[in-house]
Write a protein that holds these residues in place. Structure first.
Motif, short mmCIF file in Angstrom:
data_model
loop_
_atom_site.label_atom_id
_atom_site.label_comp_id
_atom_site.label_asym_id
_atom_site.label_seq_id
_atom_site.Cartn_x
_atom_site.Cartn_y
_atom_site.Cartn_z
N PRO A 33 16.81 65.08 24.05
CA PRO A 33 16.07 66.35 23.88
C PRO A 33 14.69 66.12 23.29
O PRO A 33 13.75 66.83 23.61
CB PRO A 33 16.95 67.16 22.92
N CYS A 34 14.56 65.12 22.42
CA CYS A 34 13.27 64.78 21.79
C CYS A 34 12.93 63.33 22.08
O CYS A 34 13.78 62.44 21.97
CB CYS A 34 13.32 65.01 20.28
N LEU A 35 11.68 63.10 22.46
CA LEU A 35 11.23 61.77 22.86
C LEU A 35 10.07 61.33 21.99
O LEU A 35 9.12 62.10 21.77
CB LEU A 35 10.80 61.82 24.33
N VAL A 36 10.14 60.10 21.47
CA VAL A 36 9.10 59.56 20.61
C VAL A 36 8.43 58.39 21.32
O VAL A 36 9.10 57.53 21.90
CB VAL A 36 9.68 59.08 19.26
N VAL A 37 7.09 58.38 21.29
CA VAL A 37 6.31 57.29 21.88
C VAL A 37 5.44 56.67 20.80
O VAL A 37 4.68 57.38 20.13
CB VAL A 37 5.43 57.78 23.05
N GLN A 38 5.56 55.36 20.63
CA GLN A 38 4.73 54.64 19.68
C GLN A 38 3.62 53.91 20.42
O GLN A 38 3.87 53.19 21.39
CB GLN A 38 5.55 53.62 18.89
N PHE A 39 2.39 54.09 19.99
CA PHE A 39 1.26 53.35 20.53
C PHE A 39 1.14 52.02 19.79
O PHE A 39 1.12 52.00 18.56
CB PHE A 39 -0.04 54.14 20.39
N GLY A 40 1.06 50.92 20.55
CA GLY A 40 0.98 49.59 19.93
C GLY A 40 -0.39 49.32 19.36
O GLY A 40 -1.12 48.43 19.85
N ARG A 41 -0.74 50.05 18.31
CA ARG A 41 -2.08 49.94 17.72
C ARG A 41 -2.24 48.69 16.85
O ARG A 41 -3.36 48.18 16.70
CB ARG A 41 -2.36 51.18 16.87
#
Length: 395
Positions: free
Chosen positions: A187-195
């Motif tokens: 239901p909830c999606l998390v995206v991490q940017f490889g900063r």
């Protein structure tokens, strides 16, 4: 959290900070002067998710998280706690050997295949992830092999790759291709940017290395489509709803081109439904009995889910130093009217994106902003840039 719900005033986070330092000693690290060291927001998020996953297990927790009714085992697909049910993605990983010929069931192709060719079957495995990662590689220079400018490109890059692995058929290590697809949606999606990344410093005195930050811009929209990242089984289910929505949109456009009033049609349809609610309910029941039941693709997802997620929160980092700088939170406001209907929304200039209301949380200071401000958090300068994006299934 209870204190925040009960008071309109700012609440001191001292209790949360102390509990965090006791549970995760690395969060209690201090610098040379004794001041607390900057901690990574993603490491903090993952640590909290791990603790919550261990505490929020069992049927009572799952029922409370999904409106009093526990999702079926098919929908949960291995998730035994609230965190993995709400945020977890079941990932299907396929490894194929690059140095061997694969067999096929097609007779014509099989005739062209060397009968003595070695065969290494694909290796398929499943794992549970609580986020997707947007890899940021390459750049604008000519020597770069990959130039990531959009969130979709970065996620695709993180889901594929090469590795060295032992081959039973060859009896030695060989080159394999790794490919990952989503086999269950949350239901909830998390995206991490490889900063942030670790850079070796062999010429330094201590050879300790240094943590660096990637400043390049990586764009994203307020709606994220995961269809292309799913496996065939999930795509097949999503395609039914997507085809239906496309047909309805084409019908609406055709009526508009013919000069028919689409809004009047909607009002007339609503009036007819109100006059004959029982007939409508019966018709819906009959349609459900005739329509083939679709395989579940995840717990708590909207009816006729199309694989679209809307952005509702962002964690940003400002500054060029990976061990310093400043984190801020950006949260989408409730854009519904008091009667429960959607507020009239303005569009971002030269686009079809809704320019909704948001709030930005800078420590204890809260300020209003708009979707167009959120889409500027893509990086490329000294301004705040997205590090964690939070999405929810779009209804």
């Amino acid at each position: 959290m209870d204190s925040l719900d009960k008071s309109p005033n700012a609440i001191s986070p001292n209790n949360l900070v102390m509990s965090t330092k006791m549970s995760f000693p690395q969060m209690a690290q201090t610098g040379p002067g004794g001041a607390p060291m900057q901690q990574d927001a993603e490491e903090f998020y993952s640590s909290i998710m791990g603790v919550c996953a261990g505490e929020m297990r069992g049927d009572p927790s799952l029922k409370a998280a999904f409106g009093g009714e526990k999702p079926s085992g098919q929908h949960l697909d291995g998730a035994d706690n609230v965190i993995d049910a709400v945020f977890g993605l079941k990932m299907e990983e396929t490894l194929t050997c690059d140095e061997l010929t694969t067999t096929t069931t097609d007779k014509d192709d099989a005739m062209d295949t060397d009968a003595n060719a070695l065969v290494e079957p694909a290796v398929v495995s499943y794992d549970l992830h609580r986020k997707l990662v947007c890899n940021i590689q390459g750049g604008s220079d000519a020597s770069s092999q990959v130039n990531i400018t959009h969130i979709g490109e970065g996620i695709q890059l993180s889901l594929t790759g090469k590795l060295e692995k032992y081959s039973d058929a060859l009896g030695r290590n060989a080159q394999w291709t790794r490919s990952q697809k989503i086999a269950r949606l949350p239901p909830c999606l998390v995206v991490q940017f490889g900063r942030f990344y670790w850079k070796a410093t062999p010429d330094s005195q201590d050879h300790a290395g240094v943590k660096c930050k990637v400043m390049k811009p990586v764009g994203f929209q307020s709606v994220f489509d995961v269809y292309e990242f799913c496996n065939d089984k999930v795509r097949k289910v999503l395609k039914v709803a997507r085809d239906k929505a496309l047909a309805e949109e084409e019908d609406r456009v055709a009526k508009k081109l013919r000069g028919e009033d689409v809004e009047d049609d909607k009002k007339e349809d609503a009036k007819m439904e109100e006059d004959d609610e029982e007939a409508a309910a019966l018709q819906a029941a009959l349609a459900m009995s005739v329509e083939p039941e679709q395989a579940p693709v995840g717990p708590g997802l909207p009816h006729e889910f199309q694989g679209l997620y809307e952005l509702f929160a962002v964690v940003t980092h400002k500054g060029r130093d990976a061990d310093g700088g400043h984190y801020m939170g950006w949260v989408k406001a409730d854009n519904t009217a008091s009667n429960g209907s959607d507020k009239k929304r303005e569009k971002i200039a030269d686009s079809e994106e809704d320019n909704d209301d948001w709030f930005v949380f800078d420590d204890d200071e809260v300020s209003p902003c708009k979707t167009e401000d959120i889409l500027k958090l893509k990086g490329g300068g000294d301004w705040h840039m997205s590090y964690l994006n939070f999405y929810r299934a779009k209804k």
